[in-house]
Structures are given as C-alpha cells and as structure tokens.
Enzyme design. Structure first.
Site, PDB file in Angstrom:
ATOM      1  N   GLY A 108       0.815  -1.319   0.183  1.00  0.00           N
ATOM      2  CA  GLY A 108       0.045   0.119  -0.115  1.00  0.00           C
ATOM      3  C   GLY A 108       0.808   1.290   0.054  1.00  0.00           C
ATOM      4  O   GLY A 108       1.819   1.314  -0.237  1.00  0.00           O
ATOM      5  N   ASN A 109       0.399   2.377   0.429  1.00  0.00           N
ATOM      6  CA  ASN A 109       0.883   3.716   0.248  1.00  0.00           C
ATOM      7  C   ASN A 109       0.285   4.625   1.353  1.00  0.00           C
ATOM      8  O   ASN A 109      -0.742   4.225   2.019  1.00  0.00           O
ATOM      9  CB  ASN A 109       1.078   4.120  -1.167  1.00  0.00           C
ATOM     10  CG  ASN A 109      -0.427   4.669  -1.773  1.00  0.00           C
ATOM     11  OD1 ASN A 109      -1.021   5.517  -1.141  1.00  0.00           O
ATOM     12  ND2 ASN A 109      -0.707   3.996  -2.731  1.00  0.00           N
ATOM     13  N   ARG A 110       0.807   5.786   1.375  1.00  0.00           N
ATOM     14  CA  ARG A 110       0.509   6.763   2.434  1.00  0.00           C
ATOM     15  C   ARG A 110      -0.768   7.683   2.224  1.00  0.00           C
ATOM     16  O   ARG A 110      -1.166   8.521   3.262  1.00  0.00           O
ATOM     17  CB  ARG A 110       1.535   7.628   3.053  1.00  0.00           C
ATOM     18  CG  ARG A 110       2.881   6.671   3.705  1.00  0.00           C
ATOM     19  CD  ARG A 110       3.769   7.688   3.784  1.00  0.00           C
ATOM     20  NE  ARG A 110       5.005   7.049   4.482  1.00  0.00           N
ATOM     21  CZ  ARG A 110       5.327   6.885   5.734  1.00  0.00           C
ATOM     22  NH1 ARG A 110       4.351   7.353   6.662  1.00  0.00           N
ATOM     23  NH2 ARG A 110       6.261   6.223   5.996  1.00  0.00           N
ATOM     24  N   SER A 111      -1.465   7.527   1.139  1.00  0.00           N
ATOM     25  CA  SER A 111      -2.407   8.482   0.689  1.00  0.00           C
ATOM     26  C   SER A 111      -3.648   8.341   1.765  1.00  0.00           C
ATOM     27  O   SER A 111      -3.920   7.305   1.969  1.00  0.00           O
ATOM     28  CB  SER A 111      -2.877   8.256  -0.690  1.00  0.00           C
ATOM     29  OG  SER A 111      -3.818   9.289  -1.250  1.00  0.00           O
TER      30      SER A 111
END
Ligand code: CTP
Ligand code: CA
Length: 224
Positions: A33-36
């Site tokens: 995943g990512n931090r958005s």
C-alpha cells in the site's frame, strides 16, 4: 457544508475524482500500500458538489465519510480503480486523478496465506507494472474533456512536474512536495498547478479545500 460564496459554475457538469491509495494484494491477509489518506480527493469531490457538479468519487481504501450527494464507488487495487475510473469517465466533462495508484503489483496472488517456515528464507515477491490509468484516460479522452493529474515529488519539484506533465499528456498537473511530515494525512497542502499550454499557478500553503477550489477554477475555465 455548502458554502454560499461559491459559484455554481459546475452546474450541469459531471466530474469524476479518484481518491485514496490502492492496495495490491499479496495473499489473503497482506498487501502493498501507500500513505495516501484520500483527504485531497475528498476535498475536490465536496468542492465540486458545492459548485453544482454531479460527482462520481472513486475511493480506494479511504476511511472518510461519503460526501453528501456524490456517487461513491469503492475499489481496492489499481486494476479495480482503473475499471471504475474508465467506466465513469466515458461521459464525464472532467476527470481528476488524485488517487495514489500503485505503480507495481505482485505477480500472481497467493490464495493461501504465506507461512513463515522456520529456518528457511522467504521466496522473493516478483512485481509487475500496473497500467497507467491517467495515460489511458488521456488516450480515451473525448473532445473537450479536461483531464487532471496529481504528482507528489520529493525533489526538483518543478522540473519533475514539467517532465511528468509532458509524459502523461493531461491538461493540468497539480504538483506538490511530499516527505514524511508533508502532505500525507495533513489537513493542508501547497502546490503548483502546471498547464499543458505552459502556464502555471502557485497555490500557497492552505487547506486542501482551498487547493481544491483553485483546481476547479482551472478546470472550469477550460470547459467548453
Ligand atoms: N497514475 C495513474 N496510474 C498509475 C500511476 C499513476 O493513473 N499506474 C496517476 C496518478 O493518479 C497521478 C499521476 O498519474 O494523477 C502521477 O502519478 P505519479 O506517481 O506522480 O507518476 P508516475 O508516472 O507513476 O511516476 P513516478 O511514480 O515514477 O514518479
Ligand atoms: Ca507512481
């Protein structure tokens, strides 16, 4: 949250906004995943609604309340987001890709949880490229449709932004500088909006709603 001072300049328009960050499944319990957080995309959706637009919000893994009046389509992975965005974009006047789309996904989904076998080193996870949804939108763009990308850059913000705008072929690119404590999950944002015709608009640090309003000003001015 309707704000009476906003123009109804998007009345009769249909806009599509993607928000959040995709999750690329590895096995039934794990993902890349990512931090958005989705905050900027949701601010764009709420602002468009307040300015009279019909809004389709494609939300990837966001823990935020649905903006009243928006059609919200929830997605998980980049491939799901691509299907939802391309479908909604077919008859839209403008599309804004505020979502953080994973560039790569694990090659092959393991439908059984990967186990920690004592002593043995783990098998490497091979990655393959995801399709570039923004580029696909530009390729499929109907006459007059305005397509907007976002870019998070950590260095050489302007030069990287100009190069990215040219590479993507979109009408506008909203570029912001990111780092551990900048932008992700924060209520405020600063950006420069680059235009394919060479113009640029500086948006000083302020709320994500304020940035959203300037983005819609730029979009509205380009709608036929
Ligand atoms: N984007 C997309 N599909 C992808 C990757 C990105 O539609 N597979 C969109 C994002 O939603 C954003 C824009 O492209 O609007 C720019 O994303 P960014 O990650 O900054 O650009 P990349 O081309 O992926 O370049 P890099 O990550 O290497 O900087
Ligand atoms: Ca990327």
């Amino acid at each position: 949250l309707a704000r009476k001072d906003l123009p109804a300049d998007l009345a009769g328009r249909h806009v599509v906004v993607s928000a959040g960050g995709t999750r690329e499944p590895i096995d039934p319990v794990r993902f890349i995943g990512n931090r958005s957080s989705g905050l900027q995309g949701y601010a764009l959706a709420r602002t468009a609604l307040a300015r009279g637009a019909r809004v389709t919000l494609v939300a990837a893994n966001v823990a935020l309340p649905d903006p009243a009046g928006a059609e919200v389509v929830r997605v998980g992975s980049a491939l799901e987001l691509r299907d939802a965005v391309l479908k909604a974009a077919g008859e839209a006047d403008a599309v804004i890709m505020a979502a953080a789309v994973a560039d790569f996904r694990p090659d092959g989904y393991r439908d059984v949880k990967i186990k920690k076998t004592d002593g043995a080193e783990p098998e490497p996870i091979r990655l393959v490229k995801n399709p570039d949804v923004l580029v696909e939108l530009v390729t499929a763009r109907r006459p007059g449709q305005v397509v907007v990308g976002f870019a998070a850059e950590t260095n050489d913000v302007l030069r990287n932004g100009r190069e990215k705008l040219a590479r993507k072929g979109c009408d506008l690119l909203v570029v912001n500088e990111v780092g551990e404590r900048l932008t992700f999950g924060a209520p405020d944002n600063a950006a420069v909006i680059l235009s394919a015709d060479g113009a640029s608009v500086d948006v000083p640090r302020g709320s994500k709603e304020a940035l959203a309003d300037v983005v819609w000003d730029q979009v509205a001015g380009r709608l036929k």
